[in-house]
Design a protein around this motif. Sequence first.
Motif, mmCIF file in Angstrom:
data_model
loop_
_atom_site.group_PDB
_atom_site.id
_atom_site.type_symbol
_atom_site.label_atom_id
_atom_site.label_comp_id
_atom_site.label_asym_id
_atom_site.label_seq_id
_atom_site.Cartn_x
_atom_site.Cartn_y
_atom_site.Cartn_z
ATOM 1 N N ASP A 234 0.843 -1.195 0.000
ATOM 2 C CA ASP A 234 0.000 0.000 0.000
ATOM 3 C C ASP A 234 0.878 1.244 0.000
ATOM 4 O O ASP A 234 1.505 1.577 1.016
ATOM 5 C CB ASP A 234 -0.916 -0.008 1.230
ATOM 6 C CG ASP A 234 -1.862 1.193 1.240
ATOM 7 O OD1 ASP A 234 -2.085 1.789 0.167
ATOM 8 O OD2 ASP A 234 -2.359 1.534 2.335
ATOM 9 N N TYR A 235 0.968 1.906 -1.143
ATOM 10 C CA TYR A 235 1.717 3.160 -1.240
ATOM 11 C C TYR A 235 1.245 3.896 -2.492
ATOM 12 O O TYR A 235 0.707 3.289 -3.421
ATOM 13 C CB TYR A 235 3.231 2.907 -1.324
ATOM 14 C CG TYR A 235 3.678 2.255 -2.607
ATOM 15 C CD1 TYR A 235 4.139 3.018 -3.689
ATOM 16 C CD2 TYR A 235 3.640 0.868 -2.754
ATOM 17 C CE1 TYR A 235 4.546 2.418 -4.879
ATOM 18 C CE2 TYR A 235 4.039 0.262 -3.931
ATOM 19 C CZ TYR A 235 4.490 1.039 -4.988
ATOM 20 O OH TYR A 235 4.883 0.447 -6.156
ATOM 21 N N HIS A 236 1.483 5.211 -2.520
ATOM 22 C CA HIS A 236 1.183 6.006 -3.707
ATOM 23 C C HIS A 236 2.450 6.126 -4.537
ATOM 24 O O HIS A 236 3.549 6.263 -3.993
ATOM 25 C CB HIS A 236 0.672 7.400 -3.313
ATOM 26 C CG HIS A 236 0.110 8.177 -4.466
ATOM 27 N ND1 HIS A 236 0.895 8.940 -5.305
ATOM 28 C CD2 HIS A 236 -1.158 8.287 -4.923
ATOM 29 C CE1 HIS A 236 0.130 9.503 -6.231
ATOM 30 N NE2 HIS A 236 -1.118 9.127 -6.018
ATOM 31 N N TYR A 237 2.292 6.075 -5.867
ATOM 32 C CA TYR A 237 3.482 6.052 -6.715
ATOM 33 C C TYR A 237 4.300 7.336 -6.623
ATOM 34 O O TYR A 237 5.478 7.346 -6.989
ATOM 35 C CB TYR A 237 3.090 5.755 -8.162
ATOM 36 C CG TYR A 237 2.450 6.891 -8.921
ATOM 37 C CD1 TYR A 237 3.192 7.670 -9.805
ATOM 38 C CD2 TYR A 237 1.094 7.198 -8.769
ATOM 39 C CE1 TYR A 237 2.616 8.709 -10.504
ATOM 40 C CE2 TYR A 237 0.511 8.234 -9.463
ATOM 41 C CZ TYR A 237 1.263 8.980 -10.329
ATOM 42 O OH TYR A 237 0.692 10.020 -11.019
ATOM 43 N N ARG A 242 7.196 7.200 1.670
ATOM 44 C CA ARG A 242 6.612 5.905 2.022
ATOM 45 C C ARG A 242 7.385 4.764 1.356
ATOM 46 O O ARG A 242 7.608 3.710 1.960
ATOM 47 C CB ARG A 242 5.137 5.872 1.584
ATOM 48 C CG ARG A 242 4.459 4.522 1.711
ATOM 49 C CD ARG A 242 4.431 4.025 3.140
ATOM 50 N NE ARG A 242 3.742 2.731 3.234
ATOM 51 C CZ ARG A 242 3.977 1.847 4.193
ATOM 52 N NH1 ARG A 242 4.878 2.097 5.136
ATOM 53 N NH2 ARG A 242 3.300 0.713 4.214
ATOM 54 N N GLN A 243 7.823 4.967 0.131
ATOM 55 C CA GLN A 243 8.580 3.946 -0.575
ATOM 56 C C GLN A 243 9.900 3.656 0.141
ATOM 57 O O GLN A 243 10.317 2.496 0.277
ATOM 58 C CB GLN A 243 8.831 4.393 -2.010
ATOM 59 C CG GLN A 243 7.554 4.506 -2.831
ATOM 60 C CD GLN A 243 7.735 5.322 -4.091
ATOM 61 O OE1 GLN A 243 8.852 5.673 -4.470
ATOM 62 N NE2 GLN A 243 6.631 5.633 -4.757
ATOM 63 N N LYS A 244 10.549 4.694 0.628
ATOM 64 C CA LYS A 244 11.804 4.507 1.361
ATOM 65 C C LYS A 244 11.557 3.807 2.693
ATOM 66 O O LYS A 244 12.382 2.992 3.147
ATOM 67 C CB LYS A 244 12.492 5.853 1.571
ATOM 68 C CG LYS A 244 12.989 6.474 0.266
ATOM 69 C CD LYS A 244 13.513 7.891 0.459
ATOM 70 C CE LYS A 244 13.934 8.496 -0.885
ATOM 71 N NZ LYS A 244 14.413 9.905 -0.742
ATOM 72 N N PHE A 273 11.261 3.654 -7.528
ATOM 73 C CA PHE A 273 10.669 2.529 -6.812
ATOM 74 C C PHE A 273 9.457 2.058 -7.593
ATOM 75 O O PHE A 273 8.642 2.872 -8.029
ATOM 76 C CB PHE A 273 10.247 2.966 -5.402
ATOM 77 C CG PHE A 273 9.675 1.850 -4.543
ATOM 78 C CD1 PHE A 273 10.481 1.192 -3.627
ATOM 79 C CD2 PHE A 273 8.341 1.491 -4.642
ATOM 80 C CE1 PHE A 273 9.956 0.172 -2.826
ATOM 81 C CE2 PHE A 273 7.813 0.472 -3.845
ATOM 82 C CZ PHE A 273 8.623 -0.184 -2.933
ATOM 83 N N ASP A 274 9.340 0.736 -7.781
ATOM 84 C CA ASP A 274 8.175 0.240 -8.513
ATOM 85 C C ASP A 274 7.966 -1.236 -8.211
ATOM 86 O O ASP A 274 8.887 -1.945 -7.796
ATOM 87 C CB ASP A 274 8.338 0.431 -10.018
ATOM 88 C CG ASP A 274 6.997 0.616 -10.742
ATOM 89 O OD1 ASP A 274 5.949 0.294 -10.153
ATOM 90 O OD2 ASP A 274 7.013 1.077 -11.890
ATOM 91 N N GLU A 275 6.750 -1.658 -8.436
ATOM 92 C CA GLU A 275 6.405 -3.066 -8.366
ATOM 93 C C GLU A 275 6.990 -3.776 -9.589
ATOM 94 O O GLU A 275 7.052 -3.202 -10.671
ATOM 95 C CB GLU A 275 4.877 -3.183 -8.369
ATOM 96 C CG GLU A 275 4.332 -4.574 -8.343
ATOM 97 C CD GLU A 275 2.812 -4.563 -8.413
ATOM 98 O OE1 GLU A 275 2.284 -4.930 -9.486
ATOM 99 O OE2 GLU A 275 2.164 -4.180 -7.419
#
Length: 410
Positions: A234-237, A242-244, A273-275
């Motif tokens: 669960d994060y916004h692109y 949040r990604q860090k 950062f990406d899926e």
Amino acid sequence: MSGGDAMRILISGASVAGPVLAYWLNRHGFSATLVERAPTLRKTGGHAVDLFRPSLGIVERMGLRRQVLDGEVGTERVTFLLEGAKPIRLDHHRALGVTTDAHVEIMRDDLSEIFYHATREDVEYVFGDSITSIENGRDEVRVTFERGSPRTFDLVIGADGLHSNVRGLVFGEEHRFAHHLGGYVAVATVPDHLGLSAEMITLAGPGRMLALYSPRHLNEARVIFMFRSPDRLDYHYRDTQRQKELLREHFAGVGWETPRLLAELDHAPAFYFDEITQLRLERWSQGRVSLVGDAAYCPGPAVGASTSMAVIGAYVLAGELAAAGGDHTVAFASYEREMTAYVQAARDYAARMVKQVIPGSQAQVWAGAQALRVIGWLPGRLGRALSKRANSTGVHDDVEVKSYADGPHG
């Protein structure tokens, strides 16, 4: 078209597939316009990408082999730090299972810049704008832009990456085509505090890995983080903070230089950062609109050698349009036939690579260590052959690519 007017083709995206497509369209007598959302050519740090034998052959036909070779990252050896095992050191090309004349590793931004400079005199580039709507008509495509005036084109091609704007406008929302491969990837620009010279250091343990290297022509290093997560996070692109945080959670307790590298994230001038997502579309064309590269068939970021695919796909799409005399109904169908087997094989390759690059258990870490040791012990050609088989790089190294005649419409 009539009266010798060149077919007008709009391309969205100025990274790799877009400029390569524009180059070959121009060679075949078409008129290409390339629109890019960024205000200038992207120089965001980027990461290393691979060009295997077939894509390197296309680069050579473009007269750009020397520039690409001059931009090589320069990694000569890899040190594998595997949790619970002694360090293993291998020649970089042996680890990949390739020979030096069949493979080049180059920073993505550098490759994009080479393709841009090879096309900027013959192609219309529009920076700082993006497509807002596409009317896919019977005889032409009407396009509106965020900043520029509306224009009409004969064809529109989306070469705008995994999160393609063109694909979203014409084919539908991304979630319809995106398949989670069970992992995430991040790349950050960090100081080269180890003074790396022609060496990549990788650290792998159950469910996570990182790699650190420094391109020979840059003063900084790149760190790649990859970790497994069977469920989508669960994060916004756009929420890099949040990604860090997610990276720190998944790499907590990992030794070596990991704590320092995680601390550097707060100061990183470039961060991605990406899926690890794979796109699976039944068709890459609809009416007068088509897709190429990651926008059409991304096998998975960081695991699928998608840059080689983008170069090949752009070359094939332009060639099929030329061979069909600009008849997009024939060309798009031929393009899809030519690329389908390769795309399917690349999807399988990427799914395997996620599991191989990010070991799922300590037993898999141990098995990987044994395989690397065997590769290191074997004589050169045998060692590369075993590594190539293990890494399945033949998918990208051995694909057959058609030749297309130069000149207006082939």
